[in-house]
Design a protein around this motif. Structure first.
Motif, PDB file in Angstrom:
ATOM      1  N   ILE A  84       0.902  -0.775  -0.202  1.00  0.00           N
ATOM      2  CA  ILE A  84       0.119  -0.288  -0.051  1.00  0.00           C
ATOM      3  C   ILE A  84       0.618   1.299  -0.070  1.00  0.00           C
ATOM      4  CG2 ILE A  84      -1.788   1.234   1.427  1.00  0.00           C
ATOM      5  CD1 ILE A  84      -2.678  -1.242   0.161  1.00  0.00           C
ATOM      6  N   ASN A  85       0.715   2.339  -1.264  1.00  0.00           N
ATOM      7  CA  ASN A  85       1.464   3.929  -0.602  1.00  0.00           C
ATOM      8  C   ASN A  85       1.094   4.227   0.063  1.00  0.00           C
ATOM      9  OD1 ASN A  85      -0.658   4.605  -2.215  1.00  0.00           O
ATOM     10  ND2 ASN A  85       0.682   4.960  -4.299  1.00  0.00           N
ATOM     11  N   GLY A  86       1.077   5.316   0.214  1.00  0.00           N
ATOM     12  CA  GLY A  86       0.639   7.074   0.432  1.00  0.00           C
ATOM     13  C   GLY A  86      -1.006   7.383   0.558  1.00  0.00           C
ATOM     14  N   GLN A  87      -1.221   6.322  -0.788  1.00  0.00           N
ATOM     15  CA  GLN A  87      -3.040   7.300  -0.994  1.00  0.00           C
ATOM     16  C   GLN A  87      -3.698   6.169  -0.477  1.00  0.00           C
ATOM     17  OE1 GLN A  87      -0.025   8.052  -3.382  1.00  0.00           O
ATOM     18  NE2 GLN A  87      -0.236  10.055  -1.790  1.00  0.00           N
ATOM     19  N   ASN A  88      -2.885   4.894   0.106  1.00  0.00           N
ATOM     20  CA  ASN A  88      -3.818   3.954   0.261  1.00  0.00           C
ATOM     21  C   ASN A  88      -4.323   2.938  -1.207  1.00  0.00           C
ATOM     22  OD1 ASN A  88      -3.843   3.677   3.075  1.00  0.00           O
ATOM     23  ND2 ASN A  88      -5.392   5.166   3.117  1.00  0.00           N
ATOM     24  N   ALA A  89      -3.371   3.160  -1.940  1.00  0.00           N
ATOM     25  CA  ALA A  89      -3.458   2.668  -3.884  1.00  0.00           C
ATOM     26  C   ALA A  89      -2.377   1.061  -4.066  1.00  0.00           C
ATOM     27  CB  ALA A  89      -3.256   3.393  -4.454  1.00  0.00           C
ATOM     28  N   LEU A  90      -2.674   0.044  -3.790  1.00  0.00           N
ATOM     29  CA  LEU A  90      -2.093  -0.481  -4.535  1.00  0.00           C
ATOM     30  C   LEU A  90      -1.198  -0.814  -5.565  1.00  0.00           C
ATOM     31  CD1 LEU A  90      -4.057  -4.178  -4.907  1.00  0.00           C
ATOM     32  CD2 LEU A  90      -3.289  -3.222  -2.820  1.00  0.00           C
ATOM     33  N   VAL A  91       0.926  -0.924  -4.692  1.00  0.00           N
ATOM     34  CA  VAL A  91       1.068  -0.681  -5.799  1.00  0.00           C
ATOM     35  C   VAL A  91       2.011  -2.043  -5.500  1.00  0.00           C
ATOM     36  CG1 VAL A  91       1.311   1.563  -5.641  1.00  0.00           C
ATOM     37  CG2 VAL A  91       3.281   0.000  -3.618  1.00  0.00           C
ATOM     38  N   PRO A  92       2.969  -2.179  -6.662  1.00  0.00           N
ATOM     39  CA  PRO A  92       3.574  -3.950  -6.852  1.00  0.00           C
ATOM     40  C   PRO A  92       5.591  -3.956  -6.215  1.00  0.00           C
ATOM     41  CG  PRO A  92       3.961  -2.795  -9.213  1.00  0.00           C
ATOM     42  CD  PRO A  92       2.856  -1.251  -8.534  1.00  0.00           C
ATOM     43  N   ILE A  93       5.602  -4.417  -5.942  1.00  0.00           N
ATOM     44  CA  ILE A  93       7.028  -4.820  -5.478  1.00  0.00           C
ATOM     45  C   ILE A  93       7.429  -6.023  -6.289  1.00  0.00           C
ATOM     46  CG2 ILE A  93       8.984  -5.552  -3.728  1.00  0.00           C
ATOM     47  CD1 ILE A  93       6.242  -4.635  -1.972  1.00  0.00           C
ATOM     48  N   LYS A  94       8.438  -5.635  -6.770  1.00  0.00           N
ATOM     49  CA  LYS A  94      10.078  -6.246  -7.650  1.00  0.00           C
ATOM     50  C   LYS A  94      10.766  -6.612  -7.302  1.00  0.00           C
ATOM     51  CE  LYS A  94       6.093  -5.127 -11.865  1.00  0.00           C
ATOM     52  NZ  LYS A  94       6.582  -4.705 -12.706  1.00  0.00           N
ATOM     53  N   ASN A  95      11.613  -8.760  -7.099  1.00  0.00           N
ATOM     54  CA  ASN A  95      12.310  -8.763  -7.448  1.00  0.00           C
ATOM     55  C   ASN A  95      13.052  -8.106  -6.386  1.00  0.00           C
ATOM     56  OD1 ASN A  95      11.915  -9.478  -9.750  1.00  0.00           O
ATOM     57  ND2 ASN A  95      12.631  -7.857 -10.933  1.00  0.00           N
ATOM     58  N   GLY A  96      12.525  -8.345  -4.650  1.00  0.00           N
ATOM     59  CA  GLY A  96      13.217  -7.496  -3.576  1.00  0.00           C
ATOM     60  C   GLY A  96      13.589  -9.237  -3.162  1.00  0.00           C
ATOM     61  N   ARG A  97      15.028  -8.369  -2.298  1.00  0.00           N
ATOM     62  CA  ARG A  97      15.706  -9.820  -2.009  1.00  0.00           C
ATOM     63  C   ARG A  97      16.656  -8.594  -0.831  1.00  0.00           C
ATOM     64  NH1 ARG A  97      21.563 -10.002  -4.775  1.00  0.00           N
ATOM     65  NH2 ARG A  97      20.810  -7.518  -4.883  1.00  0.00           N
ATOM     66  N   PHE A  98      16.059 -10.123   0.373  1.00  0.00           N
ATOM     67  CA  PHE A  98      16.705  -9.543   1.427  1.00  0.00           C
ATOM     68  C   PHE A  98      17.363 -10.403   2.662  1.00  0.00           C
ATOM     69  CE2 PHE A  98      13.033 -12.325   2.702  1.00  0.00           C
ATOM     70  CZ  PHE A  98      13.568 -13.085   2.999  1.00  0.00           C
ATOM     71  N   LYS A  99      18.504  -9.918   3.566  1.00  0.00           N
ATOM     72  CA  LYS A  99      19.641 -10.422   3.996  1.00  0.00           C
ATOM     73  C   LYS A  99      19.439  -9.511   5.604  1.00  0.00           C
ATOM     74  CE  LYS A  99      24.174 -12.017   4.488  1.00  0.00           C
ATOM     75  NZ  LYS A  99      25.293 -12.190   3.420  1.00  0.00           N
ATOM     76  N   ALA A 100      18.967 -11.045   6.521  1.00  0.00           N
ATOM     77  CA  ALA A 100      18.748  -9.983   8.373  1.00  0.00           C
ATOM     78  C   ALA A 100      19.501 -10.800   8.794  1.00  0.00           C
ATOM     79  CB  ALA A 100      17.707  -9.723   8.309  1.00  0.00           C
ATOM     80  N   VAL A 101      20.063 -10.908  10.516  1.00  0.00           N
ATOM     81  CA  VAL A 101      20.205 -11.452  11.102  1.00  0.00           C
ATOM     82  C   VAL A 101      19.008 -11.612  12.367  1.00  0.00           C
ATOM     83  CG1 VAL A 101      21.464 -12.160  13.275  1.00  0.00           C
ATOM     84  CG2 VAL A 101      22.615 -11.672  11.200  1.00  0.00           C
ATOM     85  N   ILE A 102      18.168 -12.683  12.469  1.00  0.00           N
ATOM     86  CA  ILE A 102      17.378 -12.882  13.185  1.00  0.00           C
ATOM     87  C   ILE A 102      18.150 -12.694  15.437  1.00  0.00           C
ATOM     88  CG2 ILE A 102      15.561 -14.474  14.044  1.00  0.00           C
ATOM     89  CD1 ILE A 102      14.980 -14.462  11.630  1.00  0.00           C
TER      90      ILE A 102
END
Length: 103
Positions: A84-102
């Protein structure tokens, strides 16, 4: 979870997901199963009220945990879908990657 950045120059992107009772595992998770994505920019959390926003607007993000190292507690994966963006509209998320320490 759902933290708002306090420095207007900072940007944060948080991914939260719930693992099965038997521990952290690789696999696919979606935001409609109690998982979340939040995005803060210019000191404002765009969708920190994700439970409300996702329920109202139907945003679903697919989170794939590809690796978890028990020794280093490092988790890696990918994500895509919608948020959701700042106007409460749906926006796409593409090709995201993550790496984190739990923690």
């Amino acid at each position: 979870m759902c933290k708002q950045v306090t420095n207007p120059a900072d940007t944060s992107f948080e991914i939260s997901f719930t693992f099965p009772p038997d521990g952290i595992k690789t696999g696919s998770f979606t935001t409609d199963d109690g998982n979340a994505v939040s995005y803060s920019h210019n000191g404002i959390c765009v969708n920190c009220a994700w439970k409300v926003a996702y329920n109202l607007n139907g945003a679903i993000t697919n989170i794939i945990v590809t690796d978890y190292d028990v020794t280093t507690k490092t988790i890696k994966g990918t994500f895509s879908g919608t948020t959701i963006n700042g106007q409460n509209a749906l926006v796409p998320i593409k090709n995201g990657r993550f790496k984190a320490v739990i923690e």
